[in-house]
Design an enzyme around this catalytic site. Structure first.
Site, PDB file in Angstrom:
ATOM      1  N   LYS A  90       0.810 -12.128  -4.846  1.00  0.00           N
ATOM      2  CA  LYS A  90       1.246 -10.793  -5.132  1.00  0.00           C
ATOM      3  C   LYS A  90       1.656 -10.706  -6.393  1.00  0.00           C
ATOM      4  O   LYS A  90       2.655 -11.534  -7.046  1.00  0.00           O
ATOM      5  CB  LYS A  90       2.055 -10.314  -4.026  1.00  0.00           C
ATOM      6  CG  LYS A  90       2.542  -8.924  -4.019  1.00  0.00           C
ATOM      7  CD  LYS A  90       3.306  -8.505  -2.961  1.00  0.00           C
ATOM      8  CE  LYS A  90       3.943  -7.336  -3.100  1.00  0.00           C
ATOM      9  NZ  LYS A  90       4.839  -6.747  -1.735  1.00  0.00           N
ATOM     10  N   SER A 172       3.233  -2.769   0.400  1.00  0.00           N
ATOM     11  CA  SER A 172       2.880  -2.896  -0.961  1.00  0.00           C
ATOM     12  C   SER A 172       1.832  -3.907  -1.405  1.00  0.00           C
ATOM     13  O   SER A 172       1.600  -4.003  -2.658  1.00  0.00           O
ATOM     14  CB  SER A 172       4.315  -2.861  -1.511  1.00  0.00           C
ATOM     15  OG  SER A 172       5.013  -4.195  -1.511  1.00  0.00           O
ATOM     16  N   SER A 196       5.241  -4.298   4.063  1.00  0.00           N
ATOM     17  CA  SER A 196       4.442  -4.463   3.104  1.00  0.00           C
ATOM     18  C   SER A 196       3.463  -5.473   3.341  1.00  0.00           C
ATOM     19  O   SER A 196       2.606  -5.900   2.349  1.00  0.00           O
ATOM     20  CB  SER A 196       5.193  -4.758   1.610  1.00  0.00           C
ATOM     21  OG  SER A 196       5.838  -3.423   1.369  1.00  0.00           O
TER      22      SER A 196
END
Length: 519
Positions: A90, A172, A196
């Site tokens: 990420k 996210s 997320s």
């Protein structure tokens, strides 16, 4: 991005839905190399990435690192459990030499901002390297990871759902989910403050692990609530792959002192070896109801959930209707809109600690230095984080001196309340886990205003509890429907085993059909 073309030999390898076990067998049989796998994944990214926008930056040394794995294998060296496996991380996670943008335009030189280049990897990234993984690149997120449904606020533009581009990808960790669902990589790192990890995994028919707080280090990860809620966990296409990745990530490191709590909590031999296809036989599962949260399931979700309940019962599980009824659990929530943001009052202090770790060569290595460099204030009234400042006196005080440890007494009291009540219910009903629909209705569109209709955000984030998502079907609008299993602190092994039993019996994973060419 100009990906190297695969060779004729490479082209004989089908990488779609490839698992870690498939890769290990292929290496053992000499059917392919780490370089061949990396080339094929990069070629697939080259073909489809323009329509999905999963990545913010690519690792320019990926092929070099894959060749090094091949050379070590040829020399007979002992290799790590992910040796040669293509993975992604990420954007929020520090990768030495690549920009750490937090998804925010002022921190991205590519769109006129400044680049923050970390001198060293986040511990979770370092653990991937030590395990031999070939990290292909970093994946897209909304600005400051501050959206549970989509990455549209990212400086790099929206990420699209691999299952259906019209549907919100979940956030996210949008880019990681899209990359894994699309077979751009085999497994990837996600991170959660409020949904997320679980939201994007469920939205793209993936398996995920939202671990117990402090099981996996989050140092070196751009924080939203690093001291209180943030956790790093796996995205995978199978339960086994998610468990294998958690084996690599979990455990104590001196770089993140709070992980001292994980000592003695990681099962001997790891998580993957404990998977049991008969785990649902005799298990007791608590079902979703108003006692947990006064958020009704849509009629369509009720029908899908009814099928899920029938499936787990057919596999030997006993279900308990709404075990939280009458306990007052639902009254503990304090939603700011649709999100209970308690714990985020530590963000200024956590950002100070994060920036210091970037190293002296970074453009800014303190909160004050960053404010001097970047004219836009994300904490201002119109800023992306301004809504928290308006309702959190502790955060306002912390912004005045980010170097001082903030008063987290209110958050800690909330965590204790949640845990005491949760544990009491689990004990009273002798529950092994909760088994809920991960979303209460079909997911919204990628450009809609609606938020993600999660059922376990933020209750488990405040409490620090673990959860595992596993594919369980599909809504009428094409969006994946997933089951989320929630358990006591440190119960990841049990949750993964329950998810494995469900996965092996039902096989609900949706394999995306990607769209190539102009969007």
């Amino acid at each position: 991005m100009n990906a190297p073309s695969p060779t004729a030999t490479d082209a004989s390898i089908d990488i779609v839905e490839l698992t870690i076990a498939d890769i290990q067998r292929g290496f053992a049989q000499g059917r392919f190399t780490a370089e061949a796998l990396a080339r094929l994944h990069l070629a697939r990214i080259e073909t489809f990435e323009p329509n999905y926008n999963a990545f913010t930056s690519m690792n320019p040394k990926a092929l070099e690192e894959a060749r090094a794995i091949d050379a070590r294998r040829a020399a007979g060296e002992a290799l790590g459990p992910l040796a040669g496996v293509p993975v992604v991380v990420k954007e929020a996670m520090d990768f030495a030499g690549l920009p750490s943008t937090a998804g925010w335009a002022p921190l991205a030189a590519a769109v006129g901002g400044i680049d923050l280049i970390p001198e060293r990897d986040a511990p979770v990234v370092a653990r991937l390297r030590a395990a031999g993984a070939v990290i292909l690149g970093k994946t897209n997120i909304p600005a400051f990871s501050h959206d549970g449904a989509r990455a549209n606020t990212s400086w790099d533009g929206p990420t699209f759902n691999a299952v259906d581009r019209a549907i919100a990808p979940g956030a996210s960790s949008s880019g990681t989910a899209t990359a894994i669902a699309a077979s751009f990589a085999v497994v990837g790192l996600a991170e959660e403050t409020g949904g997320s990890i679980q939201n994007p995994a469920a939205a793209q028919s993936l398996v995920s692990v939202k671990p117990t707080f402090a099981l996996v280090p989050n140092t070196g990860v751009a924080p939203l609530a690093g001291s209180t809620r943030d956790v790093v966990g796996p995205h995978g296409r199978t339960v086994t792959d998610a468990a294998l990745l958690l084996d690599v990530l979990a455990g104590y490191t001196a770089e993140d002192p709070k992980t001292v709590a994980a000592i003695g909590m990681v099962p001997a031999g790891g998580y993957a070896v404990r998977l049991d296809a008969s785990a649902l036989k005799g298990a007791r599962l608590g079902l979703y109801g108003a006692g947990w949260r006064r958020q009704e399931l849509s009629e369509e979700c009720q029908a899908l959930y009814g099928r899920t309940i029938a499936e787990v019962k057919s596999l030997g599980a006993t279900v308990v209707e709404d075990p939280f009824a009458g306990t007052g659990f639902a009254d503990l929530a304090q939603f700011n809109g649709e999100f209970d943001d308690r714990g985020i009052e530590c963000i200024a202090y956590d950002m100070e600690m994060y920036l210091r770790r970037l190293g002296p060569s970074a453009a800014a290595s303190s909160f004050a230095a960053l404010k001097a460099l970047v004219p836009e204030d994300p904490f201002g009234p119109a800023g992306i984080l301004g809504g928290h400042v308006a309702t959190m006196p502790v955060l306002r005080a912390s912004l005045a001196d980010p170097t001082a440890v903030p008063d987290l007494g209110g958050f800690l009291a909330a965590r204790v309340q949640y845990l005491e009540m949760f544990n009491a219910v689990m004990t009273t009903h002798r529950l092994d886990a909760l088994a809920f629909p991960q979303s209460s209705s079909a997911l919204p569109g990628v450009f809609d205003e609606a938020s993600y209709p999660a059922t376990t955000v933020s209750e488990i984030n405040i409490a620090g509890l673990p959860a595992v998502t596993v594919p369980a079907g599909r809504f009428g609008n094409g969006a994946p429907y997933s089951l989320v299993l929630v358990g006591r602190l440190w119960s990841e092994a049990a949750l993964l085993s329950l998810a494995f039993a469900y996965e092996q019996a039902t096989h609900h994973r949706i394999i995306p059909r990607l769209v190539a060419g102009p969007s």
